[in-house]
Enzyme design. Structure first.
Site, mmCIF file in Angstrom:
data_model
loop_
_atom_site.group_PDB
_atom_site.id
_atom_site.type_symbol
_atom_site.label_atom_id
_atom_site.label_comp_id
_atom_site.label_asym_id
_atom_site.label_seq_id
_atom_site.Cartn_x
_atom_site.Cartn_y
_atom_site.Cartn_z
ATOM 1 N N TRP A 186 0.816 -1.166 0.094
ATOM 2 C CA TRP A 186 -0.080 -0.128 0.127
ATOM 3 C C TRP A 186 0.862 1.218 -0.056
ATOM 4 O O TRP A 186 0.709 2.284 -0.674
ATOM 5 C CB TRP A 186 -1.079 -0.126 1.157
ATOM 6 C CG TRP A 186 -1.679 1.094 1.440
ATOM 7 C CD1 TRP A 186 -2.886 1.481 0.766
ATOM 8 C CD2 TRP A 186 -1.451 2.141 2.162
ATOM 9 N NE1 TRP A 186 -3.425 2.657 1.107
ATOM 10 C CE2 TRP A 186 -2.457 3.232 1.978
ATOM 11 C CE3 TRP A 186 -0.530 2.720 3.102
ATOM 12 C CZ2 TRP A 186 -2.619 4.558 2.434
ATOM 13 C CZ3 TRP A 186 -0.346 3.916 3.760
ATOM 14 C CH2 TRP A 186 -1.514 4.867 3.365
ATOM 15 N N HIS A 187 1.928 1.209 0.801
ATOM 16 C CA HIS A 187 2.892 2.509 0.676
ATOM 17 C C HIS A 187 3.593 2.635 -0.617
ATOM 18 O O HIS A 187 3.546 4.034 -1.074
ATOM 19 C CB HIS A 187 3.994 2.169 1.714
ATOM 20 C CG HIS A 187 3.667 2.473 3.317
ATOM 21 N ND1 HIS A 187 3.156 1.824 4.170
ATOM 22 C CD2 HIS A 187 3.572 3.721 3.787
ATOM 23 C CE1 HIS A 187 2.880 2.213 5.392
ATOM 24 N NE2 HIS A 187 3.317 3.508 5.163
ATOM 25 N N ASP A 188 3.931 1.491 -1.190
ATOM 26 C CA ASP A 188 4.616 1.793 -2.409
ATOM 27 C C ASP A 188 5.046 0.177 -3.089
ATOM 28 O O ASP A 188 5.259 -0.595 -2.254
ATOM 29 C CB ASP A 188 6.115 2.592 -2.468
ATOM 30 C CG ASP A 188 6.436 3.343 -3.773
ATOM 31 O OD1 ASP A 188 5.535 2.906 -4.605
ATOM 32 O OD2 ASP A 188 7.373 4.032 -3.893
#
Length: 588
Positions: free
Chosen positions: A471-473
């Site tokens: 989700w972050h990257d």
């Protein structure tokens, strides 16, 4: 209000205050205060001497006279503090910092427009029909009238806000939001969960791989209209970077909807005779909306709610509808003003750090680590992490402040200072707290939580942090970070089993000192994991660690650092005991 009250957790977020108590009552397991004891006088000496030395270590290497200064000077910008440049090299924070004046205008304008609209709409609830007052059919009760009024305003403002932010790309956002709604409402119940996960996780990958689907590529490179549409990309053309927060709201809505349908329209709130205007947070999250509330326009208003659209904090659909229907008693000037003051103090703290300590620019300049002493190396890593903490805290608190001014009380994302954490598990409960609540409600508990055996619980943790990393990257470094977090949780979990608190109830001081030793290891592991994930990467961390432990002086310093961390952990323990004496147990 006392200045010391500004830094109490119950001032930061009312959710931590003991419920329904006119007077603060200590918890049963609260220990007597140790602040005025010889042991803690020694700790005070550490705090009076070491923090200034920590600041000075990075200040010294941030001077133009340092040999490495030329490597990163081009990353610095003109500053507003006389004689100092500012380290504005972090692109993520730079986007927030450079737009603070404009966002401040919107923060003030939005609530004023809301009040003006409410006054106009309130006067217009009753319209004249044949000379008599007639109530609008959609209004119903006063609470339903408030909900309808707020939804109309939220949709209107969100439309303008979205167009200003993303230009024509706002159409892409609306299309994806619409498709997710169709998954929740058009598919048979048994297909909704898996389809929701596939669709939204797929969006994380596709948005990243195709860079937000430029109109020029969608129309073909020979077309001119696609390039023309792309030229009107708004203030933030890369809408896909911010869409990750929208993904969380999309998933939350779909699961809130199917879980509400599973209750077959029965209302546990009505059965328990709970006042719907004063629901506790737990009840709001579960029962704050009824089946009739899951309409497309309510969904759209929730998904695109302007104060929380860009970065959260995250609230689920039930909570949003409940607070739109009934304003919480916690929305008051006496709570909002201290919160705003704390935000300003944090903002000024960040400005001082960026003007005097160039830790971020140094780490980005491929530095010669051998030019720094072990103490300087460790402080560069430490202040890198502090900048990461502040660069996340400031946007989250800004947008939460905006929501509070608008009458919505979202959870506080960061309830502890980065340097006030000794437990790996508690750290993740208090860092991006609304996201932690989200993954607990929509991933961890549906997978079985910790009630399915130790091995399965570890696998659940692994699944949670794999999603968090994705989700972050979409990159390997963050996946490594997520798996390191799970790995570093295990020692604390094992130590808790081997050294249960109840076995040491007759030796509280010995147990506290034993926990302090474990806390030192936890702090070192948390710093390593976050430096890998968000600052230096594996190679950068390796260079940092090699520079510290490769010499005898470095190893002696590491021992001194561990002693200092032990002292810090003892103070952290006492801070939490002081909270227990006020009737608060945050478990983090």
């Amino acid at each position: 209000m006392k200045i010391t009250n500004l830094y109490k957790v119950e001032t930061l977020d009312h959710r931590f205050a003991p419920p329904g108590q006119a007077e603060q009552k200590p918890l049963a397991d609260a220990q007597p205060s140790k602040w005025n004891t010889p042991e803690y006088y020694i700790y005070y000496l550490f705090f009076l001497t070491i923090p200034p030395l920590m600041f000075k270590a990075v200040y010294d290497v941030s001077q133009p006279s340092h040999p490495n200064y030329a490597r990163y000077e081009q990353l610095l910008s003109p500053g507003w503090i006389p004689g100092r440049k500012v380290d504005n090299s972090d692109a993520q924070y730079r986007g927030f910092r450079d737009n603070i004046p404009y966002m401040a205008v919107v923060l003030c304008l939005h609530p004023l427009l809301r009040k003006a609209y409410d006054r106009w709409a309130g006067d217009s609830v009753f319209t004249q029909a044949n000379g008599s007052a007639k109530q609008r059919p959609e209004e119903g009760t006063a609470a339903d009238a408030r909900l309808a009024r707020r939804i109309r305003f939220d949709l209107g403002f969100a439309t303008i806000f979205l167009l200003a932010l993303h230009g024509f790309s706002a159409l892409k956002v609306l299309l994806l939001v619409y498709l997710n709604y169709q998954i929740a409402t058009a598919l048979p119940r048994r297909y909704v969960p898996i389809t929701t996960w596939i669709f939204n996780i797929g969006l994380l990958f596709v948005n990243e791989l195709y860079h937000g689907y430029p109109f020029a590529k969608l129309a073909g490179n020979t077309s001119t209209w696609g390039a023309w549409l792309d030229s009107y990309g708004g203030l933030i053309p890369r809408w896909e970077v911010l869409f990750n927060f929208t993904v969380l709201r999309l998933i939350a809505f779909n699961f809130d909807y199917i879980w509400m349908r599973d209750r077959r329209e029965s209302s546990p709130v009505e059965k328990k005779s709970i006042d719907p205007s004063n629901l506790p947070e737990k009840e709001r999250l579960k029962y704050g909306a009824t089946v009739k509330d899951f309409t497309f326009h309510n969904y759209l208003a929730y998904t695109l709610y302007s104060p929380l659209y860009l970065a959260g904090p995250i609230i689920n659909f039930n909570d949003y509808i409940c607070q739109s229907r009934y304003q919480l008693s916690t929305i008051s000037r006496s709570r909002i003003v201290p919160y705003a003051i704390r935000f300003i103090i944090c903002l000024l703290t960040m400005e001082v750090v960026l003007h005097y300590l160039y830790a971020v620019a140094i780490s980005k300049s491929n530095p010669d680590w051998t030019a720094y002493t072990p103490f300087q190396l460790s402080m560069l890593g430490y202040f890198n992490l502090h900048v990461i903490w502040l660069k996340l805290l400031l946007p989250w608190r800004f947008f939460r402040l905006w929501a509070l001014l608008d009458g919505v009380d979202a959870p506080e994302n960061m309830v502890r200072c980065m340097s006030d954490n000794y437990s790996t598990m508690a750290f993740w409960r208090s860092w991006h707290r609304s996201f932690n609540q989200w993954v607990t409600r929509y991933i961890y508990i549906p997978l079985g939580g910790s009630r399915v055996g130790k091995v399965r619980a570890v696998m659940n943790f692994l699944a949670v942090f794999t999603f968090v990393a994705i989700w972050h990257d979409i990159n390997l470094r963050l996946l490594i970070w997520g798996w390191l977090v799970v790995l570093f949780v295990l020692p604390e979990a094992i130590a808790t089993l081997l050294f249960p608190h109840k076995a040491w109830k007759d030796s509280p001081n010995a147990y506290r000192w034993l926990c302090g030793i474990g806390a030192v290891g936890n702090v070192l592991m948390m710093m390593a994991a976050n430096l890998v994930g968000f600052a230096l990467g594996l190679d950068g961390l390796k260079g940092l660690v090699d520079g510290i432990v490769s010499t005898l002086g470095g190893r002696v310093f590491l021992l001194a650092a561990c002693i200092t961390l032990f002292v810090g952990a003892q103070v952290m323990f006492e801070v939490r005991e002081a909270e227990k004496r006020r009737g608060i147990n945050m478990k983090c």
